[in-house]
Design an enzyme around this catalytic site. Structure first.
Site, mmCIF file in Angstrom:
data_model
loop_
_atom_site.group_PDB
_atom_site.id
_atom_site.type_symbol
_atom_site.label_atom_id
_atom_site.label_comp_id
_atom_site.label_asym_id
_atom_site.label_seq_id
_atom_site.Cartn_x
_atom_site.Cartn_y
_atom_site.Cartn_z
ATOM 1 N N GLU A 44 -6.620 -13.701 -54.281
ATOM 2 C CA GLU A 44 -6.557 -12.959 -53.112
ATOM 3 C C GLU A 44 -5.126 -12.897 -52.675
ATOM 4 O O GLU A 44 -4.349 -13.933 -52.772
ATOM 5 C CB GLU A 44 -7.310 -13.499 -51.863
ATOM 6 C CG GLU A 44 -7.468 -12.969 -50.636
ATOM 7 C CD GLU A 44 -8.400 -13.315 -49.707
ATOM 8 O OE1 GLU A 44 -8.408 -12.782 -48.732
ATOM 9 O OE2 GLU A 44 -8.940 -14.611 -49.907
ATOM 10 N N LYS A 111 -10.603 -5.083 -48.850
ATOM 11 C CA LYS A 111 -11.727 -6.039 -48.186
ATOM 12 C C LYS A 111 -12.695 -5.615 -47.098
ATOM 13 O O LYS A 111 -12.051 -5.118 -46.050
ATOM 14 C CB LYS A 111 -10.950 -7.254 -47.787
ATOM 15 C CG LYS A 111 -11.649 -8.755 -47.743
ATOM 16 C CD LYS A 111 -10.915 -9.799 -47.329
ATOM 17 C CE LYS A 111 -11.582 -11.231 -46.922
ATOM 18 N NZ LYS A 111 -10.757 -12.286 -46.888
ATOM 19 N N CYS A 147 -12.971 -12.644 -51.595
ATOM 20 C CA CYS A 147 -13.398 -13.994 -50.913
ATOM 21 C C CYS A 147 -14.425 -13.660 -49.864
ATOM 22 O O CYS A 147 -15.724 -13.925 -50.319
ATOM 23 C CB CYS A 147 -12.109 -14.484 -50.007
ATOM 24 S SG CYS A 147 -12.208 -16.092 -49.611
ATOM 25 N N SER A 288 4.962 -50.488 -42.879
ATOM 26 C CA SER A 288 4.629 -51.873 -41.918
ATOM 27 C C SER A 288 4.027 -52.998 -42.354
ATOM 28 O O SER A 288 3.837 -53.886 -41.639
ATOM 29 C CB SER A 288 3.975 -51.131 -40.556
ATOM 30 O OG SER A 288 2.525 -51.012 -41.041
ATOM 31 N N GLY A 289 3.253 -52.746 -43.333
ATOM 32 C CA GLY A 289 2.506 -53.851 -44.140
ATOM 33 C C GLY A 289 1.129 -53.769 -43.664
ATOM 34 O O GLY A 289 0.359 -54.511 -44.126
ATOM 35 N N GLY A 290 0.661 -52.567 -43.039
ATOM 36 C CA GLY A 290 -0.591 -52.026 -42.594
ATOM 37 C C GLY A 290 -1.147 -51.183 -43.502
ATOM 38 O O GLY A 290 -0.506 -50.730 -44.626
ATOM 39 N N ILE A 291 -2.484 -50.842 -43.358
ATOM 40 C CA ILE A 291 -3.110 -50.067 -44.423
ATOM 41 C C ILE A 291 -2.853 -48.697 -44.179
ATOM 42 O O ILE A 291 -2.577 -47.982 -45.467
ATOM 43 C CB ILE A 291 -4.769 -50.231 -44.141
ATOM 44 C CG1 ILE A 291 -5.702 -49.457 -45.041
ATOM 45 C CG2 ILE A 291 -4.899 -49.561 -42.642
ATOM 46 C CD1 ILE A 291 -5.561 -49.966 -46.516
ATOM 47 N N ASP A 292 -2.572 -48.083 -43.242
ATOM 48 C CA ASP A 292 -2.140 -46.556 -43.173
ATOM 49 C C ASP A 292 -0.775 -46.483 -43.750
ATOM 50 O O ASP A 292 -0.642 -45.290 -44.789
ATOM 51 C CB ASP A 292 -1.856 -45.991 -41.645
ATOM 52 C CG ASP A 292 -3.384 -46.231 -40.835
ATOM 53 O OD1 ASP A 292 -4.270 -45.983 -41.566
ATOM 54 O OD2 ASP A 292 -3.168 -46.765 -39.873
#
Length: 533
Positions: A44, A111, A147, A288-292
């Site tokens: 499209e 469309k 679409c 930071s050493g963090g998960i995120d």
């Protein structure tokens, strides 16, 4: 003729760059011809890209589109079906598809069903079409839809009543979790019900917060999937229609991705396209050493390469040695540029400057936020100096309840995890580690309790419910529009629900100031989510 071939051009147009898009279309048409394709179907609005938003209103678009047609008319020996902006002499503008062969326009389709919900705003830009386009080629009757049209049972039924055998569907269908599977399952039933073949060509690539996954496919009138294209990959696919069998011959198809693979690849592609198309040489983030931040780093490296990624650890008094070690270890494993910048002098300077105003007021979130803002200032300084885009690392759970700092950890130009709940962050980290012989995210980053480390022995759960509880409440409130009473009735603690909803409502002002990030759900914090106040 015993058979003919149809090519699906699953490609990633660059919004507004009509000239480059047309060159790519010509290349793909020539490539399709080498594979003996008779027809090639593009997405499209392929010439200008989707969504072009107010670029569509510029007078220059008409002239540039006319020039695009001139270039495309030079392509011979293949029928091209492609999307474009159709501005008519009577002042109407349509989201249209052209059917072109050997420089001649065989027909134009406008469309008919214009979506105007969620991220879609087509009625702002386009007029509705009211006529079908049917053409016969190689003894086969084709119809064209764009679409949203294919989701209208009445629209597809009308084509079947016109004895159309195959419908060529041009798409720019954005991704959300589970949508690739939903498209196929729904249209399998439609193909069987209407007794019609569906050729579904979808755009691929990241465009600001939108993700287009591709995942193009061909479904026979029996509901059998003859082709399933890979998600997140720009590629040309060719299928054979066998006249004798009255069906498209099944080819080796890409397996459906599991949920974590689907999400992870979506985030990688979105990050890559945003960085590259915005013209940045690389990215920088606070590790930071963090998960995120760990997951954000992994996504960034997979998106643009370790040589274009810089990570900075910015410790303060409350930063644990474990965090420093884990950040350094991940940076080493992933091969990125890494540095440590102590923020004690900056925070202390802030405190001294503010002392005449604060006096002996007891410490509270103000002092915690000064740490975050010192880090944000450093990242922006490094970004200004070297030109790299700052990636924000906050997740959807934190943004929802305002567990983040304006002009601190919210700084950045692209928030990779903005639409990813914290519980999913953990699952994505485990998924990414499963892709390598050696885990790229240190195991204890995943297993130890999350902490912002802005005060002694701080844990996220000191301020928030456990993330599995928090995310369940947030999902019900944000994604499902359930009321406070509805959520409590599901068995959640009344006080917890009231607190969470109050936080969500109160922090809308923060979210409005945050960086954009890739959408993976139907209710992202973006143009379509309004939180009551």
């Amino acid at each position: 003729m015993k058979s003919f071939k149809v090519a699906l051009a699953q490609f990633s147009p660059h919004i507004g760059n009509i000239e480059a898009n047309v060159q790519k279309m010509i290349e793909q048409a020539n490539q399709a011809k080498k594979q003996n394709a008779n027809i090639i179907v593009f997405p499209e609005l392929a010439t200008i890209g989707y969504p072009a938003e107010d670029l569509l209103l510029r007078p220059s678009v008409n002239k540039r589109t006319a020039q695009a047609f001139e270039q495309l008319q030079a392509v011979k020996d293949i029928v091209m079906v492609f999307g474009f902006v159709n501005a008519t002499e009577d002042g109407q503008r349509y989201n249209s598809a052209a059917v072109m062969k050997d420089g001649q326009i065989l027909g134009i389709y406008n469309k008919q069903n214009l979506p105007n919900y969620s991220v879609f705003d087509e009625k702002r830009y386009f007029n509705e079409g009211h006529q079908h386009l049917v053409f016969e080629y190689l003894g086969h009757k084709f119809g064209v839809l764009i679409c949203e049209d294919v989701w209208s049972l009445n629209t597809v039924q009308q084509l079947a009543q016109l004895n159309v055998e195959s419908v060529l569907v041009l798409n720019a269908s954005p991704y959300e979790v589970g949508k690739p599977q939903h498209r196929i399952a729904t249209l399998q039933e439609l193909a069987k019900q209407i007794n019609i073949h569906l050729i579904y060509a979808n755009q691929v690539g990241g465009q600001d917060d939108l993700i287009f996954d591709g995942s193009s496919f061909v479904i026979n009138n029996t509901g059998v999937v003859a082709l399933r294209a890979e998600s997140y990959k720009e590629q040309l696919y060719v299928v054979d229609y066998e006249v004798e069998n009255k069906a498209y011959k099944a080819v080796e198809t890409a397996p459906a991705l599991d949920t974590m693979a689907e999400i992870y690849q979506a985030l990688v592609m979105s990050t890559r396209d945003y960085v590259e198309r915005s013209g940045f040489p690389g990215v920088i983030l606070g590790l930071s050493g963090g998960i995120d931040s760990a997951l954000t780093l992994a996504i960034a490296v997979d998106a643009i390469g370790a040589d274009k990624v810089q990570a900075v650890m910015m410790p303060y008094t409350y930063t644990s040695q474990i965090s420093v070690e884990d950040a350094a270890e991940q940076a080493k494993r992933m091969g990125v540029t890494f540095g440590i910048a102590e923020i004690h002098p900056i925070v202390n300077s802030f405190m001294q400057t503010l002392y005449p105003f604060f006096g002996n007021s007891p410490a509270d979130a103000t002092e915690e936020n000064l740490q975050a803002r010192a880090r944000g200032t450093l990242l922006m300084g490094l970004s200004n100096k070297f030109g790299n885009l700052v990636l924000s690392t906050g997740n959807k759970s934190e943004l929802a309840v305002g567990y983040c700092t304006l002009y601190g950890d919210m700084v950045g130009g692209f928030a990779v995890l903005k639409d990813v709940y914290k519980t999913i962050v953990f699952e994505l980290a485990k998924y990414r580690n499963s892709l390598s012989e050696t885990a790229v995210i240190p195991e204890r980053v995943i297993t130890r309790p999350p902490s912002a480390e802005l005060r002694p022995d701080q844990k996220d759960q000191d301020s928030l419910p456990a993330y599995d509880v928090l995310d369940a409440i947030l999902y019900a409130y944000i994604e499902e529009d359930q009321s406070q009473d509805d959520i409590i009735a599901k068995g959640f603690d009344k006080e917890v629900v009231e607190k969470v909803i109050k936080l969500v409502d109160r922090n809308e002002y923060k979210r409005r100031q945050g960086a954009i990030g890739p959408r993976i759900t139907s209710r992202a914090f973006s143009r379509d989510v309004a939180i009551q106040s």
